[in-house]
Design a protein around this motif. Structure first.
Motif, PDB file in Angstrom:
ATOM      1  N   PRO A  78       0.833  -1.208   0.000  1.00  0.00           N
ATOM      2  CA  PRO A  78       0.000   0.000   0.000  1.00  0.00           C
ATOM      3  C   PRO A  78       0.869   1.260   0.000  1.00  0.00           C
ATOM      4  O   PRO A  78       2.059   1.180   0.322  1.00  0.00           O
ATOM      5  N   PRO A  79       0.293   2.407  -0.348  1.00  0.00           N
ATOM      6  CA  PRO A  79       1.100   3.627  -0.515  1.00  0.00           C
ATOM      7  C   PRO A  79       1.924   4.018   0.709  1.00  0.00           C
ATOM      8  O   PRO A  79       2.997   4.581   0.569  1.00  0.00           O
ATOM      9  N   GLN A  80       1.430   3.729   1.924  1.00  0.00           N
ATOM     10  CA  GLN A  80       2.156   4.173   3.120  1.00  0.00           C
ATOM     11  C   GLN A  80       3.305   3.236   3.506  1.00  0.00           C
ATOM     12  O   GLN A  80       4.080   3.539   4.406  1.00  0.00           O
ATOM     13  N   HIS A  81       3.412   2.082   2.860  1.00  0.00           N
ATOM     14  CA  HIS A  81       4.483   1.114   3.162  1.00  0.00           C
ATOM     15  C   HIS A  81       5.816   1.670   2.664  1.00  0.00           C
ATOM     16  O   HIS A  81       5.857   2.343   1.622  1.00  0.00           O
ATOM     17  N   MET A  82       6.910   1.388   3.363  1.00  0.00           N
ATOM     18  CA  MET A  82       8.195   1.972   2.963  1.00  0.00           C
ATOM     19  C   MET A  82       8.644   1.550   1.560  1.00  0.00           C
ATOM     20  O   MET A  82       9.340   2.305   0.880  1.00  0.00           O
ATOM     21  N   TRP A  83       8.264   0.363   1.128  1.00  0.00           N
ATOM     22  CA  TRP A  83       8.611  -0.025  -0.261  1.00  0.00           C
ATOM     23  C   TRP A  83       8.014   0.984  -1.239  1.00  0.00           C
ATOM     24  O   TRP A  83       8.652   1.378  -2.214  1.00  0.00           O
ATOM     25  N   MET A 105      18.807 -14.488 -12.040  1.00  0.00           N
ATOM     26  CA  MET A 105      17.503 -13.980 -12.484  1.00  0.00           C
ATOM     27  C   MET A 105      17.344 -13.784 -13.994  1.00  0.00           C
ATOM     28  O   MET A 105      16.282 -14.115 -14.534  1.00  0.00           O
ATOM     29  N   PRO A 106      18.348 -13.249 -14.692  1.00  0.00           N
ATOM     30  CA  PRO A 106      18.110 -13.051 -16.137  1.00  0.00           C
ATOM     31  C   PRO A 106      17.774 -14.360 -16.851  1.00  0.00           C
ATOM     32  O   PRO A 106      16.768 -14.429 -17.579  1.00  0.00           O
ATOM     33  N   ALA A 107      18.559 -15.404 -16.608  1.00  0.00           N
ATOM     34  CA  ALA A 107      18.262 -16.679 -17.272  1.00  0.00           C
ATOM     35  C   ALA A 107      17.039 -17.354 -16.658  1.00  0.00           C
ATOM     36  O   ALA A 107      16.235 -17.970 -17.357  1.00  0.00           O
ATOM     37  N   GLY A 108      16.857 -17.224 -15.360  1.00  0.00           N
ATOM     38  CA  GLY A 108      15.777 -17.942 -14.661  1.00  0.00           C
ATOM     39  C   GLY A 108      14.394 -17.358 -14.871  1.00  0.00           C
ATOM     40  O   GLY A 108      13.414 -18.097 -14.981  1.00  0.00           O
ATOM     41  N   VAL A 109      14.270 -16.022 -14.886  1.00  0.00           N
ATOM     42  CA  VAL A 109      12.937 -15.397 -15.052  1.00  0.00           C
ATOM     43  C   VAL A 109      12.914 -14.256 -16.054  1.00  0.00           C
ATOM     44  O   VAL A 109      11.878 -13.618 -16.232  1.00  0.00           O
ATOM     45  N   GLY A 110      14.054 -13.956 -16.664  1.00  0.00           N
ATOM     46  CA  GLY A 110      14.066 -12.864 -17.638  1.00  0.00           C
ATOM     47  C   GLY A 110      14.000 -11.487 -16.994  1.00  0.00           C
ATOM     48  O   GLY A 110      13.528 -10.532 -17.611  1.00  0.00           O
ATOM     49  N   LEU A 111      14.450 -11.382 -15.750  1.00  0.00           N
ATOM     50  CA  LEU A 111      14.472 -10.090 -15.060  1.00  0.00           C
ATOM     51  C   LEU A 111      15.896  -9.788 -14.625  1.00  0.00           C
ATOM     52  O   LEU A 111      16.683 -10.703 -14.394  1.00  0.00           O
ATOM     53  N   VAL A 112      16.208  -8.496 -14.502  1.00  0.00           N
ATOM     54  CA  VAL A 112      17.537  -8.112 -14.040  1.00  0.00           C
ATOM     55  C   VAL A 112      17.400  -7.545 -12.625  1.00  0.00           C
ATOM     56  O   VAL A 112      16.644  -6.585 -12.420  1.00  0.00           O
ATOM     57  N   GLY A 113      18.082  -8.171 -11.673  1.00  0.00           N
ATOM     58  CA  GLY A 113      17.981  -7.758 -10.264  1.00  0.00           C
ATOM     59  C   GLY A 113      18.933  -6.613  -9.971  1.00  0.00           C
ATOM     60  O   GLY A 113      20.116  -6.688 -10.272  1.00  0.00           O
ATOM     61  N   MET A 114      18.408  -5.547  -9.379  1.00  0.00           N
ATOM     62  CA  MET A 114      19.222  -4.361  -9.082  1.00  0.00           C
ATOM     63  C   MET A 114      19.751  -4.390  -7.648  1.00  0.00           C
ATOM     64  O   MET A 114      20.646  -3.637  -7.297  1.00  0.00           O
ATOM     65  N   GLY A 115      19.136  -5.224  -6.783  1.00  0.00           N
ATOM     66  CA  GLY A 115      19.570  -5.280  -5.385  1.00  0.00           C
ATOM     67  C   GLY A 115      18.400  -5.674  -4.506  1.00  0.00           C
ATOM     68  O   GLY A 115      17.278  -5.830  -4.996  1.00  0.00           O
ATOM     69  N   TYR A 116      18.695  -5.815  -3.210  1.00  0.00           N
ATOM     70  CA  TYR A 116      17.671  -6.269  -2.263  1.00  0.00           C
ATOM     71  C   TYR A 116      17.176  -5.151  -1.352  1.00  0.00           C
ATOM     72  O   TYR A 116      17.940  -4.267  -0.970  1.00  0.00           O
ATOM     73  N   GLY A 117      15.912  -5.261  -0.992  1.00  0.00           N
ATOM     74  CA  GLY A 117      15.338  -4.548   0.144  1.00  0.00           C
ATOM     75  C   GLY A 117      14.819  -5.614   1.085  1.00  0.00           C
ATOM     76  O   GLY A 117      15.160  -6.805   0.933  1.00  0.00           O
ATOM     77  N   MET A 118      13.979  -5.259   2.038  1.00  0.00           N
ATOM     78  CA  MET A 118      13.377  -6.270   2.924  1.00  0.00           C
ATOM     79  C   MET A 118      12.278  -5.614   3.762  1.00  0.00           C
ATOM     80  O   MET A 118      12.081  -4.396   3.693  1.00  0.00           O
ATOM     81  N   ASN A 120      18.255   2.128   1.138  1.00  0.00           N
ATOM     82  CA  ASN A 120      17.449   2.904   2.106  1.00  0.00           C
ATOM     83  C   ASN A 120      16.372   2.037   2.753  1.00  0.00           C
ATOM     84  O   ASN A 120      16.013   2.249   3.909  1.00  0.00           O
ATOM     85  N   VAL A 121      15.828   1.091   1.972  1.00  0.00           N
ATOM     86  CA  VAL A 121      14.804   0.205   2.528  1.00  0.00           C
ATOM     87  C   VAL A 121      15.446  -0.719   3.579  1.00  0.00           C
ATOM     88  O   VAL A 121      14.918  -0.883   4.681  1.00  0.00           O
ATOM     89  N   LEU A 122      16.603  -1.280   3.239  1.00  0.00           N
ATOM     90  CA  LEU A 122      17.296  -2.148   4.209  1.00  0.00           C
ATOM     91  C   LEU A 122      17.594  -1.374   5.494  1.00  0.00           C
ATOM     92  O   LEU A 122      17.223  -1.799   6.585  1.00  0.00           O
ATOM     93  N   SER A 123      18.252  -0.234   5.345  1.00  0.00           N
ATOM     94  CA  SER A 123      18.643   0.502   6.551  1.00  0.00           C
ATOM     95  C   SER A 123      17.410   1.085   7.250  1.00  0.00           C
ATOM     96  O   SER A 123      17.385   1.198   8.470  1.00  0.00           O
ATOM     97  N   GLY A 124      16.377   1.417   6.494  1.00  0.00           N
ATOM     98  CA  GLY A 124      15.141   1.935   7.090  1.00  0.00           C
ATOM     99  C   GLY A 124      14.480   0.899   7.990  1.00  0.00           C
ATOM    100  O   GLY A 124      14.063   1.210   9.113  1.00  0.00           O
ATOM    101  N   PHE A 125      14.391  -0.331   7.518  1.00  0.00           N
ATOM    102  CA  PHE A 125      13.789  -1.372   8.372  1.00  0.00           C
ATOM    103  C   PHE A 125      14.688  -1.702   9.560  1.00  0.00           C
ATOM    104  O   PHE A 125      14.187  -1.995  10.651  1.00  0.00           O
ATOM    105  N   GLN A 126      15.997  -1.623   9.361  1.00  0.00           N
ATOM    106  CA  GLN A 126      16.891  -1.813  10.513  1.00  0.00           C
ATOM    107  C   GLN A 126      16.614  -0.738  11.570  1.00  0.00           C
ATOM    108  O   GLN A 126      16.538  -1.015  12.751  1.00  0.00           O
ATOM    109  N   ALA A 127      16.464   0.497  11.087  1.00  0.00           N
ATOM    110  CA  ALA A 127      16.293   1.619  12.007  1.00  0.00           C
ATOM    111  C   ALA A 127      14.949   1.576  12.739  1.00  0.00           C
ATOM    112  O   ALA A 127      14.844   1.995  13.886  1.00  0.00           O
ATOM    113  N   MET A 128      13.903   1.038  12.082  1.00  0.00           N
ATOM    114  CA  MET A 128      12.551   1.074  12.674  1.00  0.00           C
ATOM    115  C   MET A 128      12.263  -0.080  13.614  1.00  0.00           C
ATOM    116  O   MET A 128      11.328  -0.027  14.405  1.00  0.00           O
ATOM    117  N   ASP A 129      13.032  -1.155  13.470  1.00  0.00           N
ATOM    118  CA  ASP A 129      12.625  -2.421  14.075  1.00  0.00           C
ATOM    119  C   ASP A 129      12.411  -2.364  15.594  1.00  0.00           C
ATOM    120  O   ASP A 129      11.370  -2.789  16.095  1.00  0.00           O
TER     121      ASP A 129
END
Ligand code: 3HB
Length: 327
Positions: A35-40, A132-145, A266-275
């Protein structure tokens, strides 16, 4: 050269310049289920703004939160055809298509959000993105959580026996389904935005969820028992359609990759900071809280490991990395 010819040439040159400009400038579409208010969602908007700025106003990104473009399975299909350019996805749908990603959901692979963030920043996790490119045809830019998974239920859960037969909402993907099946619960796959009503109308007895969504989506209004189990991490991946990626200049690829990676960080560090504050807030609500650890789930974990060690050969390398990063 006569005047008419000159004019024709000038018009043609202008048209050419305009068309090559159009080929460069893009309005990308980025979809996500939160939803819009979620940090993602707020970081997706922030990414759109940064990309617009850094491309000198040439590129823009329209963000479609709250599953406006469909669920993750549908978004992955759109990304594969190039109908959708970008997305922030739970690893759920990716792990259904590339089982090695299931390794990220090994119960108690990490101890807490800080450990999860360290693992997601490691080369071992980065190697999964290379599939990911061979497995699903997507290019992964990095992780959030998001934060660690917990169990919110209508009836108290004090031992694994109490889980038997519970209709327990899960995010729709296999590793988590196998975990809860092994606990004796009856997993009910439901997307995030359907959880509140399902809990309110009794369709499910319990839900697998993170602190943040329990708070922002007010699930605590519908169930007042919380098992603080921290049993799994919950990564997200920022992706670009492989088809769209191939059409981009090397310069645009580098710009998009570095900009998206920054906002995912920012998402990774944001969830670390909020937990810690979110845990405190939840402990301050009128909930009956029970704590659980790997011992609590030991039989279910053994069963999960037996299946997934084989399905996800990357599990061993990830576990070694997680061990090195344990502090
Ligand atoms: C989920 O429980 O399916 C979920 C939770 C989030 C974000 C995305 C999915 O906080």
């Amino acid at each position: 050269m006569n005047r008419l010819k000159t004019l024709t040439l000038a018009v043609a040159a202008t048209a050419l310049a305009a068309s090559s400009l159009n080929a460069q400038a893009r309005d990308f579409r980025l979809g996500l289920i939160t939803p819009p208010q979620h940090m993602w969602s707020t970081e997706a908007e922030a990414f759109a703004e940064t990309l617009h700025e850094r491309s000198g106003g040439e590129h823009s990104v329209s963000v479609f939160p709250a599953q406006q473009l469909g669920n993750e399975a549908q978004m992955v299909q759109q990304l594969q055809t190039g109908a959708l350019d970008m997305a922030f996805l739970t690893i759920a749908e990716i792990s259904n298509r590339i089982p090695d990603f299931g390794a990220l959901y090994a119960p108690y692979l990490v101890d807490d959000v800080d450990h999860a963030a360290r693992l997601l920043r490691s080369d071992a996790a980065g190697e999964l993105l290379d599939l990911m490119p061979a497995g699903v045809g997507l290019v992964g830019m990095g992780y959030g959580m998001v934060g660690m998974r917990q169990v919110l239920s209508r009836d108290p859960i004090e031992s694994m026996d109490d889980m038997r037969g519970q209709r327990l909402r899960i995010t729709p993907f296999e590793p988590i389904r196998d975990f809860y099946t092994a606990t004796g619960a009856a997993p009910a796959p439901l997307p995030l935005l359907e959880v509140y009503d399902a809990l309110a109308n009794g369709q499910v007895d319990a839900i697998d969820m993170d602190f943040d969504s329990i708070l922002i989506l007010k699930f605590y209004e519908q169930a007042d028992n919380l098992l603080i189990s921290n049993h799994m991490m919950f990564p997200m991946v920022g992706v670009v359609s492989g088809r769209v990626w191939r059409e981009l200049s090397a310069e645009d690829q580098a710009l998009i990759e570095s900009t998206m990676a920054e906002h995912l960080e920012n998402v990774l560090s944001g969830f670390q900071a909020m937990d810690a504050a979110q845990e405190e807030e939840i402990r301050g609500l009128d909930l009956n809280i029970v704590e659980a650890d790997a011992e609590f789930f030991s039989e279910a974990i053994a069963e999960w490991e037996a299946t997934w060690a084989e399905k996800a050969p990357m599990l061993e390398a990830l576990r070694e990395e997680a061990e090195r990063l344990r502090q």
